[in-house]
Write a protein that holds these residues in place. Structure first.
Motif, short mmCIF file in Angstrom:
data_model
loop_
_atom_site.label_atom_id
_atom_site.label_comp_id
_atom_site.label_asym_id
_atom_site.label_seq_id
_atom_site.Cartn_x
_atom_site.Cartn_y
_atom_site.Cartn_z
N VAL A 186 0.86 -1.17 0.00
CA VAL A 186 0.00 0.00 0.00
C VAL A 186 0.90 1.23 0.00
O VAL A 186 1.92 1.26 0.70
N ARG A 187 0.50 2.25 -0.77
CA ARG A 187 1.28 3.48 -0.78
C ARG A 187 1.25 4.08 0.62
O ARG A 187 0.19 4.27 1.21
N ASP A 213 7.63 -4.93 5.61
CA ASP A 213 8.36 -4.78 4.35
C ASP A 213 8.05 -3.42 3.75
O ASP A 213 6.88 -3.02 3.70
N ALA A 214 9.10 -2.74 3.30
CA ALA A 214 8.93 -1.44 2.64
C ALA A 214 9.73 -1.46 1.35
O ALA A 214 10.78 -2.10 1.27
N VAL A 224 6.83 5.56 -1.52
CA VAL A 224 7.15 4.49 -0.57
C VAL A 224 5.91 3.62 -0.40
O VAL A 224 4.81 4.13 -0.17
N PHE A 225 6.10 2.32 -0.50
CA PHE A 225 5.03 1.34 -0.33
C PHE A 225 5.38 0.41 0.82
O PHE A 225 6.54 0.04 1.00
N VAL A 226 4.36 0.02 1.60
CA VAL A 226 4.56 -0.84 2.76
C VAL A 226 3.58 -2.00 2.69
O VAL A 226 2.42 -1.83 2.31
N SER A 227 4.06 -3.18 3.09
CA SER A 227 3.20 -4.35 3.20
C SER A 227 2.98 -4.67 4.67
O SER A 227 3.94 -4.82 5.42
#
Length: 112
Positions: free
Chosen positions: A6-7, A91-92, A99-102
């Motif tokens: 996700v952003r 996780d990034a 920047v996206f993060v899970s």
């Protein structure tokens, strides 16, 4: 297993050797830049239940502003007292200027 990212923010919103607080799907996340890398951690000290994003970033750690607990940006492990429990690390990744993060978890419900 494919991760869903996700952003979180624009890369330029995260200070060099600094941190930005964001909310992703209802979760408080600290997006951190240190040593040219981007990290994402739960924005909550495991010792004192305060936002880590109010603390300082240096030498691969984030320091809680309240009692000085330091957490490794890669593992979430504290480097000593008063904190004794790790914080979740997510996780990034950087794609372009974003920047996206899970927030994906393992079978025990722990991040990653």
């Amino acid at each position: 297993m494919s991760r869903s990212y996700v952003r979180a923010c624009a890369l330029n919103e995260v200070p060099e050797e600094g941190v930005l607080a964001v909310v992703i799907e209802g979760t408080q996340v600290a997006v951190v830049r240190s040593g040219g890398e981007v990290h994402a951690l739960k924005d909550n000290c495991s010792h004192s239940d305060v936002p880590l994003s109010d603390g300082e970033v240096y030498e691969g750690v984030i320091e809680c502003w309240l009692h000085g607990s330091c957490f490794d940006l890669r593992t979430g492990k504290p480097d000593g007292n008063p904190a004794t429990e790790s914080i979740p690390v997510y996780d990034a990744k950087v794609e372009g200027d974003e920047v996206f993060v899970s927030l994906a978890t393992d079978s025990q419900g722990a991040p990653r």
